[in-house]
Design a protein around this motif. Structure first.
Motif, PDB file in Angstrom:
ATOM      1  N   GLY A  43      -8.966  -0.392  -4.745  1.00  0.00           N
ATOM      2  CA  GLY A  43      -8.260  -1.646  -4.975  1.00  0.00           C
ATOM      3  C   GLY A  43      -6.901  -1.463  -5.627  1.00  0.00           C
ATOM      4  N   GLN A  44      -6.761  -0.405  -6.401  1.00  0.00           N
ATOM      5  CA  GLN A  44      -5.481  -0.151  -7.071  1.00  0.00           C
ATOM      6  C   GLN A  44      -4.370   0.113  -6.055  1.00  0.00           C
ATOM      7  OE1 GLN A  44      -5.739   2.707 -10.241  1.00  0.00           O
ATOM      8  NE2 GLN A  44      -3.523   2.864 -10.455  1.00  0.00           N
ATOM      9  N   LEU A  45      -4.729   0.623  -4.895  1.00  0.00           N
ATOM     10  CA  LEU A  45      -3.737   0.890  -3.854  1.00  0.00           C
ATOM     11  C   LEU A  45      -3.163  -0.397  -3.267  1.00  0.00           C
ATOM     12  CD1 LEU A  45      -5.580   3.775  -2.015  1.00  0.00           C
ATOM     13  CD2 LEU A  45      -3.536   3.983  -3.455  1.00  0.00           C
ATOM     14  N   LEU A  46      -3.859  -1.509  -3.453  1.00  0.00           N
ATOM     15  CA  LEU A  46      -3.427  -2.782  -2.870  1.00  0.00           C
ATOM     16  C   LEU A  46      -2.830  -3.743  -3.895  1.00  0.00           C
ATOM     17  CD1 LEU A  46      -6.484  -3.352  -0.521  1.00  0.00           C
ATOM     18  CD2 LEU A  46      -4.278  -2.340   0.061  1.00  0.00           C
ATOM     19  N   GLY A 102       3.579   7.695   7.489  1.00  0.00           N
ATOM     20  CA  GLY A 102       3.511   6.386   8.137  1.00  0.00           C
ATOM     21  C   GLY A 102       2.930   5.313   7.234  1.00  0.00           C
ATOM     22  N   ILE A 103       1.928   5.675   6.454  1.00  0.00           N
ATOM     23  CA  ILE A 103       1.342   4.723   5.502  1.00  0.00           C
ATOM     24  C   ILE A 103       2.383   4.375   4.441  1.00  0.00           C
ATOM     25  CG2 ILE A 103      -0.416   4.357   3.724  1.00  0.00           C
ATOM     26  CD1 ILE A 103      -2.261   6.216   5.385  1.00  0.00           C
ATOM     27  N   GLU A 104       3.061   5.393   3.905  1.00  0.00           N
ATOM     28  CA  GLU A 104       4.050   5.152   2.855  1.00  0.00           C
ATOM     29  C   GLU A 104       5.216   4.291   3.355  1.00  0.00           C
ATOM     30  OE1 GLU A 104       5.250   8.789   0.941  1.00  0.00           O
ATOM     31  OE2 GLU A 104       3.268   9.073   0.048  1.00  0.00           O
ATOM     32  N   ARG A 105       5.561   4.416   4.628  1.00  0.00           N
ATOM     33  CA  ARG A 105       6.650   3.613   5.191  1.00  0.00           C
ATOM     34  C   ARG A 105       6.197   2.218   5.606  1.00  0.00           C
ATOM     35  NH1 ARG A 105       8.128   5.776   9.912  1.00  0.00           N
ATOM     36  NH2 ARG A 105       6.485   7.325   9.901  1.00  0.00           N
ATOM     37  N   LEU A 156       0.836  -1.204   0.000  1.00  0.00           N
ATOM     38  CA  LEU A 156       0.000   0.000   0.000  1.00  0.00           C
ATOM     39  C   LEU A 156       0.867   1.248   0.000  1.00  0.00           C
ATOM     40  CD1 LEU A 156      -2.600   1.675   0.394  1.00  0.00           C
ATOM     41  CD2 LEU A 156      -2.390   1.210   2.846  1.00  0.00           C
ATOM     42  N   GLY A 157       1.875   1.268   0.857  1.00  0.00           N
ATOM     43  CA  GLY A 157       2.746   2.432   0.964  1.00  0.00           C
ATOM     44  C   GLY A 157       3.485   2.737  -0.319  1.00  0.00           C
ATOM     45  N   LEU A 158       4.005   1.711  -0.964  1.00  0.00           N
ATOM     46  CA  LEU A 158       4.729   1.908  -2.218  1.00  0.00           C
ATOM     47  C   LEU A 158       3.801   2.418  -3.315  1.00  0.00           C
ATOM     48  CD1 LEU A 158       7.023  -1.252  -2.197  1.00  0.00           C
ATOM     49  CD2 LEU A 158       7.731   1.136  -1.868  1.00  0.00           C
ATOM     50  N   ASN A 159       2.606   1.852  -3.384  1.00  0.00           N
ATOM     51  CA  ASN A 159       1.635   2.306  -4.388  1.00  0.00           C
ATOM     52  C   ASN A 159       1.201   3.746  -4.123  1.00  0.00           C
ATOM     53  OD1 ASN A 159       1.504   0.009  -6.026  1.00  0.00           O
ATOM     54  ND2 ASN A 159       0.034  -0.971  -4.681  1.00  0.00           N
ATOM     55  N   LEU A 160       0.935   4.074  -2.870  1.00  0.00           N
ATOM     56  CA  LEU A 160       0.536   5.434  -2.522  1.00  0.00           C
ATOM     57  C   LEU A 160       1.632   6.423  -2.915  1.00  0.00           C
ATOM     58  CD1 LEU A 160      -0.965   7.747  -1.197  1.00  0.00           C
ATOM     59  CD2 LEU A 160      -0.237   6.863   1.030  1.00  0.00           C
TER      60      LEU A 160
END
Length: 76
Positions: free
Chosen positions: A63-66, A38-41, A7-11
């Motif tokens: 869903g694209q975030l996952l 924090g989400i990105e890490r 999720l973090g990498l996609n975000l």
């Protein structure tokens, strides 16, 4: 790969592609910059409500975030 890391990498990728800094994106979504960080890490475990806010802010399906992160291809 852990779903939080994915999720973090996609975000981060989507946010940067759209030209947002962490701070401007957080403001855009009504969240705090340290929460986005924090989400990105991969250290935050956001709720589906937060995922929805992020997806709407990026104008992508949640869903694209996952989705699995595709490794960049190397050029020889």
């Amino acid at each position: 790969m852990d779903v939080r890391r994915r999720l973090g990498l996609n975000l981060k990728r989507l946010r940067e592609e759209q030209g947002f800094s962490q701070e401007s994106f957080a403001d855009h979504c009504g969240l705090h910059r340290t929460y986005i960080s924090g989400i990105e890490r991969g250290v935050r475990n956001p709720t589906v409500i937060i995922l929805d806010k992020i997806a709407k802010g990026l104008r992508v399906p949640a869903g694209q975030l996952l989705e699995e992160v595709k490794a960049p291809t190397r050029k020889s």
